[in-house]
Design a protein around this motif. Structure first.
Motif, PDB file in Angstrom:
ATOM      1  N   TYR A 221       0.844  -1.185   0.000  1.00 61.69           N
ATOM      2  CA  TYR A 221       0.000   0.000   0.000  1.00 61.69           C
ATOM      3  C   TYR A 221       0.882   1.239   0.000  1.00 61.69           C
ATOM      4  O   TYR A 221       2.078   1.169   0.265  1.00 61.69           O
ATOM      5  CB  TYR A 221      -0.948   0.019   1.211  1.00 61.69           C
ATOM      6  CG  TYR A 221      -0.246   0.192   2.538  1.00 61.69           C
ATOM      7  CD1 TYR A 221       0.043   1.465   3.040  1.00 61.69           C
ATOM      8  CD2 TYR A 221       0.131  -0.902   3.294  1.00 61.69           C
ATOM      9  CE1 TYR A 221       0.705   1.624   4.256  1.00 61.69           C
ATOM     10  CE2 TYR A 221       0.779  -0.750   4.499  1.00 61.69           C
ATOM     11  CZ  TYR A 221       1.061   0.518   4.979  1.00 61.69           C
ATOM     12  OH  TYR A 221       1.713   0.679   6.178  1.00 61.69           O
TER      13      TYR A 221
ATOM     14  N   TYR B  36       0.681   5.516   1.289  1.00 63.79           N
ATOM     15  CA  TYR B  36      -0.109   6.477   2.057  1.00 63.79           C
ATOM     16  C   TYR B  36       0.570   7.835   2.058  1.00 63.79           C
ATOM     17  O   TYR B  36       1.776   7.943   1.816  1.00 63.79           O
ATOM     18  CB  TYR B  36      -0.340   5.999   3.496  1.00 63.79           C
ATOM     19  CG  TYR B  36       0.862   6.066   4.399  1.00 63.79           C
ATOM     20  CD1 TYR B  36       1.120   7.194   5.191  1.00 63.79           C
ATOM     21  CD2 TYR B  36       1.757   5.003   4.483  1.00 63.79           C
ATOM     22  CE1 TYR B  36       2.219   7.254   6.028  1.00 63.79           C
ATOM     23  CE2 TYR B  36       2.858   5.059   5.313  1.00 63.79           C
ATOM     24  CZ  TYR B  36       3.081   6.183   6.089  1.00 63.79           C
ATOM     25  OH  TYR B  36       4.182   6.246   6.918  1.00 63.79           O
TER      26      TYR B  36
ATOM     27  N   TYR C  20      -3.919   4.009   0.193  1.00 64.29           N
ATOM     28  CA  TYR C  20      -4.337   3.401  -1.077  1.00 64.29           C
ATOM     29  C   TYR C  20      -3.655   2.053  -1.240  1.00 64.29           C
ATOM     30  O   TYR C  20      -2.436   1.952  -1.109  1.00 64.29           O
ATOM     31  CB  TYR C  20      -3.965   4.316  -2.246  1.00 64.29           C
ATOM     32  CG  TYR C  20      -4.133   3.670  -3.591  1.00 64.29           C
ATOM     33  CD1 TYR C  20      -5.372   3.201  -4.013  1.00 64.29           C
ATOM     34  CD2 TYR C  20      -3.051   3.508  -4.447  1.00 64.29           C
ATOM     35  CE1 TYR C  20      -5.533   2.599  -5.253  1.00 64.29           C
ATOM     36  CE2 TYR C  20      -3.198   2.914  -5.696  1.00 64.29           C
ATOM     37  CZ  TYR C  20      -4.443   2.459  -6.089  1.00 64.29           C
ATOM     38  OH  TYR C  20      -4.600   1.861  -7.305  1.00 64.29           O
TER      39      TYR C  20
ATOM     40  N   LEU D 268      -9.201   2.646  -1.009  1.00 65.32           N
ATOM     41  CA  LEU D 268      -8.792   4.039  -0.912  1.00 65.32           C
ATOM     42  C   LEU D 268      -9.661   4.678   0.144  1.00 65.32           C
ATOM     43  O   LEU D 268     -10.888   4.705   0.019  1.00 65.32           O
ATOM     44  CB  LEU D 268      -8.958   4.775  -2.249  1.00 65.32           C
ATOM     45  CG  LEU D 268      -8.630   6.273  -2.230  1.00 65.32           C
ATOM     46  CD1 LEU D 268      -7.148   6.504  -1.938  1.00 65.32           C
ATOM     47  CD2 LEU D 268      -9.018   6.925  -3.550  1.00 65.32           C
TER      48      LEU D 268
ATOM     49  N   CYS E  78     -12.190   9.937  -1.917  1.00 65.85           N
ATOM     50  CA  CYS E  78     -11.938   8.526  -1.587  1.00 65.85           C
ATOM     51  C   CYS E  78     -13.165   7.661  -1.860  1.00 65.85           C
ATOM     52  O   CYS E  78     -13.053   6.558  -2.398  1.00 65.85           O
ATOM     53  CB  CYS E  78     -11.514   8.391  -0.126  1.00 65.85           C
ATOM     54  SG  CYS E  78      -9.855   9.004   0.209  1.00 65.85           S
TER      55      CYS E  78
ATOM     56  N   LEU F 104      -9.548   4.425  -8.769  1.00 64.72           N
ATOM     57  CA  LEU F 104      -8.916   4.617  -7.455  1.00 64.72           C
ATOM     58  C   LEU F 104      -7.495   5.147  -7.605  1.00 64.72           C
ATOM     59  O   LEU F 104      -7.066   6.028  -6.855  1.00 64.72           O
ATOM     60  CB  LEU F 104      -8.897   3.309  -6.662  1.00 64.72           C
ATOM     61  CG  LEU F 104     -10.230   2.775  -6.161  1.00 64.72           C
ATOM     62  CD1 LEU F 104     -10.019   1.477  -5.383  1.00 64.72           C
ATOM     63  CD2 LEU F 104     -10.950   3.787  -5.309  1.00 64.72           C
TER      64      LEU F 104
ATOM     65  N   PHE G 149      -6.218   8.623  -5.994  1.00 59.54           N
ATOM     66  CA  PHE G 149      -5.073   8.733  -5.085  1.00 59.54           C
ATOM     67  C   PHE G 149      -4.043   9.704  -5.659  1.00 59.54           C
ATOM     68  O   PHE G 149      -3.461  10.508  -4.930  1.00 59.54           O
ATOM     69  CB  PHE G 149      -4.435   7.367  -4.810  1.00 59.54           C
ATOM     70  CG  PHE G 149      -3.283   7.430  -3.842  1.00 59.54           C
ATOM     71  CD1 PHE G 149      -3.494   7.794  -2.516  1.00 59.54           C
ATOM     72  CD2 PHE G 149      -1.994   7.145  -4.251  1.00 59.54           C
ATOM     73  CE1 PHE G 149      -2.430   7.870  -1.623  1.00 59.54           C
ATOM     74  CE2 PHE G 149      -0.933   7.211  -3.375  1.00 59.54           C
ATOM     75  CZ  PHE G 149      -1.152   7.572  -2.049  1.00 59.54           C
TER      76      PHE G 149
END
Length: 128
Positions: free
Chosen positions: A8, A10, A32, A39, A73, A87, A91
């Motif tokens: 992931y 972030y 994400y 997300l 989100c 997504l 992001f």
């Protein structure tokens, strides 16, 4: 929740009332995970802390910006055109630097089998 760890990314969301001073207070985290199609954002605004940090700051403006991030989100109408993007694109929008009172920090990464729990843990460690 996945049974195996997935990578992931972030970003920490920062309240930056005066960019010229390069001072900020962490107010949220966006996580994400492409593999888990996840997300989401978690945030907490400490009004007292922000008022001490930046007297005169419009804390409602900060909350409104964070609610917009919620919408991005979730892909809902609050996000406008971002709502129909993938997504990955959403992001990308959230991690892009901008000169507003709410700014993303650098992108970081990790692995997790539970994105929601990881997001909650990041909020605890980095914001609260």
């Amino acid at each position: 929740m996945s049974t195996h760890p997935d990578p992931y990314q972030y970003v920490v969301l920062r309240c930056v009332p005066r960019p010229d001073r390069e001072e900020f207070v962490n107010v949220g985290v966006v996580l994400y995970c492409q593999a888990a199609a996840f997300l989401d954002v978690a945030w907490q605004v400490d009004s007292d802390r922000l008022h001490v940090f930046a007297p005169g700051l419009d804390v409602d403006r900060v909350r409104d910006a964070l609610r917009f991030v919620d919408g991005v989100c979730a892909g809902d109408a609050r996000a406008g055109a971002a709502a129909v993007q993938s997504l990955t694109q959403r992001f990308g929008l959230l991690k892009a630097p901008r000169s507003t009172v709410l700014q993303p920090g650098p992108v970081h990464g990790g692995v997790t089998a539970d994105c929601a729990a990881e997001l909650s843990g990041l909020l605890d460690r980095l914001v609260r």
